[in-house]
Scaffold this active site. Sequence first.
Site, PDB file in Angstrom:
ATOM      1  N   ASP A   1      -0.802  -6.314   0.125  1.00  0.00           N
ATOM      2  CA  ASP A   1      -1.226  -5.691   1.382  1.00  0.00           C
ATOM      3  C   ASP A   1      -2.742  -5.585   1.486  1.00  0.00           C
ATOM      4  O   ASP A   1      -3.422  -5.226   0.507  1.00  0.00           O
ATOM      5  CB  ASP A   1      -0.680  -4.259   1.466  1.00  0.00           C
ATOM      6  CG  ASP A   1       0.697  -4.199   2.096  1.00  0.00           C
ATOM      7  OD1 ASP A   1       1.088  -5.137   2.792  1.00  0.00           O
ATOM      8  OD2 ASP A   1       1.376  -3.174   1.891  1.00  0.00           O
TER       9      ASP A   1
ATOM     10  N   ASP B   1       0.834  -1.202   0.000  1.00  0.00           N
ATOM     11  CA  ASP B   1       0.000   0.000   0.000  1.00  0.00           C
ATOM     12  C   ASP B   1       0.870   1.254   0.000  1.00  0.00           C
ATOM     13  O   ASP B   1       0.364   2.376  -0.041  1.00  0.00           O
ATOM     14  CB  ASP B   1      -0.996   0.004   1.155  1.00  0.00           C
ATOM     15  CG  ASP B   1      -0.362  -0.163   2.517  1.00  0.00           C
ATOM     16  OD1 ASP B   1       0.878  -0.189   2.599  1.00  0.00           O
ATOM     17  OD2 ASP B   1      -1.119  -0.269   3.509  1.00  0.00           O
TER      18      ASP B   1
ATOM     19  N   GLU C   1       9.537  -4.009  10.583  1.00  0.00           N
ATOM     20  CA  GLU C   1       9.975  -2.726  10.029  1.00  0.00           C
ATOM     21  C   GLU C   1      10.466  -1.811  11.138  1.00  0.00           C
ATOM     22  O   GLU C   1       9.800  -1.634  12.159  1.00  0.00           O
ATOM     23  CB  GLU C   1       8.842  -2.037   9.266  1.00  0.00           C
ATOM     24  CG  GLU C   1       9.265  -0.697   8.673  1.00  0.00           C
ATOM     25  CD  GLU C   1       8.270  -0.103   7.705  1.00  0.00           C
ATOM     26  OE1 GLU C   1       8.506   1.020   7.228  1.00  0.00           O
ATOM     27  OE2 GLU C   1       7.244  -0.761   7.411  1.00  0.00           O
TER      28      GLU C   1
ATOM     29  N   GLU D   1      -1.176  -5.676   8.876  1.00  0.00           N
ATOM     30  CA  GLU D   1      -0.378  -4.960   9.866  1.00  0.00           C
ATOM     31  C   GLU D   1      -0.984  -5.102  11.260  1.00  0.00           C
ATOM     32  O   GLU D   1      -2.202  -4.939  11.431  1.00  0.00           O
ATOM     33  CB  GLU D   1      -0.286  -3.475   9.510  1.00  0.00           C
ATOM     34  CG  GLU D   1       0.440  -3.200   8.207  1.00  0.00           C
ATOM     35  CD  GLU D   1       0.651  -1.715   7.962  1.00  0.00           C
ATOM     36  OE1 GLU D   1       0.380  -0.904   8.882  1.00  0.00           O
ATOM     37  OE2 GLU D   1       1.081  -1.353   6.854  1.00  0.00           O
TER      38      GLU D   1
ATOM     39  N   LYS E   1      -0.708  -9.640   3.267  1.00  0.00           N
ATOM     40  CA  LYS E   1       0.031  -9.073   4.393  1.00  0.00           C
ATOM     41  C   LYS E   1      -0.883  -8.147   5.162  1.00  0.00           C
ATOM     42  O   LYS E   1      -1.562  -7.309   4.572  1.00  0.00           O
ATOM     43  CB  LYS E   1       1.277  -8.312   3.912  1.00  0.00           C
ATOM     44  CG  LYS E   1       2.081  -7.680   5.074  1.00  0.00           C
ATOM     45  CD  LYS E   1       3.461  -7.241   4.623  1.00  0.00           C
ATOM     46  CE  LYS E   1       3.463  -5.988   3.786  1.00  0.00           C
ATOM     47  NZ  LYS E   1       3.028  -4.791   4.562  1.00  0.00           N
TER      48      LYS E   1
END
Length: 263
Positions: free
Chosen positions: A83, A44, A180, A113, A111
């Site tokens: 994402d 994204d 990250e 978050e 993926k």
Amino acid sequence: MKVTVRTLQQCKEEGRKFSSITAYDATFAHLASKAGIDVILIGDSLGMVLQGHDSTLPVTLEDMAYHTACVARGNQGSLIMADLPFLTAATTERALDASHKLMAAGANMVKIEGGAWLADTVTLLKRNGVPVCVHMGLTPQAVNAFGGYRVQGRDEDAAEQLIKDAQVLEAAGADILLLECVPREVATKLTQTVTVPVIGIGAGPECDGQVLVMHDALGFTQGKVARFVRNFMLNGNGDVLQALQAYDAAVKDGSFPAPEHCF
């Protein structure tokens, strides 16, 4: 040969590094896969590097499905990860519906978050045949909650919580974890703790794989360059394919990331 989730797991078990990079269209997907890069991420991040936004938050599921389909048409064997955009994993039902759209568009895994609170979502997706990567540490969709783009896991409690969350997510069925902007020491311990592959970006060379935004890796960054970025176009003599091959080689021989790219 086509890269699969099992391929990456074998890399982890055999101590071999693997490479990942973002792509958003057929042309760059073709070049990335031709260069030998193992995982293509439709991130994204396209909201910033393609659409000109100042964060990933405005990116829609329709945007992600469109670019995933473009990448799938150009890909030549890399694993395609896509994402789930902002708030599409807010409930298990929304995550399942969004994942269906991205997998139907050509993704091989999604993926999402977050942390341990995603365990039920991960389990539901795996039960329905959707491989999952969980993005931890600095999660750009939570930039407003973090108060900016800040390194995560610096203090002992935060570091321990990251590792505990990773263990919960692995138990729930996560196939890959992505870290990250996490201190190298923390990322190393987490990578050694879990049995699934760990991809790093600004998390040190001890992670099982590395990922960069393609625009950063090719020196197209606008504004401040993040600490964990290296311009591989300098190795490619202005040739994109050679630059991507240089990135792939540097990840796999362990020369990238170097100490100056770590926290």
